[in-house]
Design a protein around this motif. Structure first.
Motif, short mmCIF file in Angstrom:
data_model
loop_
_atom_site.label_atom_id
_atom_site.label_comp_id
_atom_site.label_asym_id
_atom_site.label_seq_id
_atom_site.Cartn_x
_atom_site.Cartn_y
_atom_site.Cartn_z
N ASN A 192 17.08 43.30 28.89
CA ASN A 192 17.89 44.08 27.98
C ASN A 192 18.98 43.21 27.37
O ASN A 192 19.52 42.31 28.01
N GLN A 193 19.31 43.50 26.11
CA GLN A 193 20.36 42.75 25.44
C GLN A 193 21.73 43.18 25.96
O GLN A 193 22.02 44.35 26.15
N MET A 194 22.58 42.18 26.23
CA MET A 194 23.93 42.48 26.71
C MET A 194 24.78 43.01 25.57
O MET A 194 24.62 42.60 24.42
N ASN A 195 25.68 43.93 25.90
CA ASN A 195 26.63 44.40 24.91
C ASN A 195 27.61 43.30 24.56
O ASN A 195 28.04 42.52 25.41
N LEU A 196 27.99 43.24 23.30
CA LEU A 196 29.00 42.28 22.88
C LEU A 196 30.35 42.70 23.43
O LEU A 196 30.69 43.88 23.44
N ARG A 197 31.13 41.73 23.89
CA ARG A 197 32.43 42.00 24.46
C ARG A 197 33.50 41.18 23.75
O ARG A 197 33.28 40.03 23.38
N ASP A 198 34.67 41.81 23.60
CA ASP A 198 35.86 41.12 23.13
C ASP A 198 36.63 40.72 24.38
O ASP A 198 37.11 41.57 25.13
N ILE A 199 36.75 39.41 24.61
CA ILE A 199 37.27 38.89 25.87
C ILE A 199 38.66 38.29 25.67
O ILE A 199 38.89 37.53 24.73
N THR A 200 39.58 38.65 26.55
CA THR A 200 40.92 38.05 26.59
C THR A 200 41.14 37.47 27.98
O THR A 200 40.89 38.13 28.98
N LEU A 201 41.61 36.21 28.03
CA LEU A 201 41.75 35.49 29.29
C LEU A 201 43.21 35.13 29.55
O LEU A 201 43.88 34.56 28.68
N PHE A 202 43.70 35.49 30.73
CA PHE A 202 44.99 34.99 31.21
C PHE A 202 44.68 33.89 32.22
O PHE A 202 44.07 34.12 33.26
N ASP A 203 45.07 32.69 31.90
CA ASP A 203 44.81 31.54 32.75
C ASP A 203 46.15 30.91 33.10
O ASP A 203 46.64 30.04 32.39
N GLY A 204 46.76 31.40 34.16
CA GLY A 204 48.11 30.96 34.44
C GLY A 204 48.41 30.95 35.92
O GLY A 204 47.52 30.79 36.75
N HIS A 205 49.65 31.16 36.27
CA HIS A 205 50.09 31.10 37.66
C HIS A 205 51.16 32.17 37.86
O HIS A 205 52.36 31.93 37.65
N ALA A 206 50.70 33.37 38.21
CA ALA A 206 51.62 34.50 38.41
C ALA A 206 51.91 34.61 39.90
O ALA A 206 51.11 35.15 40.67
N TYR A 207 53.05 34.11 40.30
CA TYR A 207 53.42 34.05 41.72
C TYR A 207 54.35 35.21 42.07
O TYR A 207 55.32 35.49 41.35
N VAL A 208 54.02 35.88 43.18
CA VAL A 208 54.84 36.99 43.66
C VAL A 208 55.24 36.68 45.10
O VAL A 208 54.38 36.58 45.98
N ALA A 209 56.53 36.52 45.34
CA ALA A 209 57.02 36.21 46.68
C ALA A 209 57.08 37.46 47.54
O ALA A 209 57.51 38.52 47.07
N GLY A 210 56.66 37.36 48.78
CA GLY A 210 56.68 38.49 49.67
C GLY A 210 58.08 38.76 50.22
O GLY A 210 59.01 37.97 50.06
N GLY A 211 58.19 39.92 50.88
CA GLY A 211 59.45 40.27 51.50
C GLY A 211 60.48 40.86 50.55
O GLY A 211 61.60 41.16 50.96
N VAL A 212 60.13 41.02 49.27
CA VAL A 212 61.03 41.62 48.30
C VAL A 212 60.26 42.67 47.50
O VAL A 212 59.04 42.65 47.45
#
Length: 302
Positions: A1-21
């Motif tokens: 089957n043919q795949m549906n076309l998709r509009d793709i957006t990519l976040f390629d980063g470093h989202a750091y979340v410190a624990g304890g807060v």
């Protein structure tokens, strides 16, 4: 089957979340175009590190298109209050080694529930994710957001209707001076309207233009009547400026029809030339520009 076309957006980063807060952050996603009509299918991929299964209080959310509230996200391997839990959820693919905590990494690909297009609506071009924690530490380093994509798709179906008022036999043959009448049905089979629609039919070297007429089967329209342009190509061409081709209620809806007639050449210089093919070969193109994407499209006749 043919795949549906998709509009793709990519976040390629470093989202750091410190624990304890207690903390939360947002990631805006822009530049996509969700489908104009019908259900908007949304798929999300997330890769993160250091999420602990035994520590709840971390979440991942998306902005609701209807009321701008935050919607909790989850999949089959986690929960809304412990989204980052070192689980792998990618549709049941086997992995080796198959560790319980995946050495501290989350890998997930899942569909975002979008009932009645409440989360991502038609014609939407941006959204926002929110992630946060009350205890756990984690690092998001990839988010892939995909919606069903726009792409202009148009079609022109060319049919031979008659040869010299005698219908079309199983093996069509045309003699010098006889006329051939064709019909072209125009379709918009994509998911966006098309502007600057145009049909061009180069006249073969061993044929001559006789007539052409066209009709639009939708209103309003801003197209013109088809005409013969003797300056196009070596033997002229039929040109029809269609204007805008709207998105029909069904891809099978015919938007416009072109009828044109050619005659087989009687030029003895052509007919007596041994290098000239005895086959009358004809093709044309339909072209335009996607109204939403701005992408050009050009297709040969079917």
């Amino acid at each position: 089957n043919q795949m549906n076309l998709r509009d793709i957006t990519l976040f390629d980063g470093h989202a750091y979340v410190a624990g304890g807060v207690t903390a939360d952050f947002t990631i805006p996603v822009t530049g996509f175009n969700s489908t104009q009509n019908g259900p908007v299918n949304v798929k999300l991929g997330v890769i993160a590190g250091e999420g602990d299964r035994s520590i709840p209080g971390d979440f991942f959310q998306i902005r609701d298109a209807v009321d701008q509230n935050w919607v909790d996200l989850a999949h089959g391997g986690n929960g809304p209050n412990n989204f980052f839990n070192s689980s792998v959820f990618t549709g049941g693919n086997l992995r080796h080694p198959d560790l319980l905590n995946n050495t501290g990494m989350d890998i997930a690909v899942f569909d975002v529930p979008n009932t009645n297009n409440d989360v991502v609506a038609n014609n939407q071009t941006s959204t926002t994710f929110r992630y946060g924690t009350t205890q756990d530490t984690y690092i998001i380093f990839a988010i892939v957001f995909g919606v069903d994509a726009y792409e202009p798709e148009i079609a022109a179906v060319n049919s031979l209707l008659d040869i010299n008022n005698g219908g079309v036999p199983a093996t069509p043959v045309v003699l010098p001076g006889e006329e051939l009448t064709f019909n072209v049905d125009v379709f918009n089979t994509g998911v966006e309207p098309v502007t600057n629609g145009q049909i061009v039919i180069p006249i073969p070297f061993n044929a001559e233009y006789v007539s052409a007429s066209g009709q639009f089967l939708y209103t309003p329209n801003a197209g013109t009547l088809p005409f013969f342009d003797a300056s196009q190509g070596s033997n002229g061409a039929i040109v029809w400026d269609l204007g805008d081709l709207p998105l029909p209620s069904s891809p099978q809806d015919i938007l416009a029809q072109l009828s044109y007639t050619l005659s087989a050449t009687e030029d003895c210089n052509i007919l007596n030339n041994a290098n000239c093919a005895s086959m009358l070969e004809l093709n044309g193109t339909i072209s335009g520009v996607g109204q939403i994407t701005g992408s050009p499209v050009s297709e040969n006749f079917i």
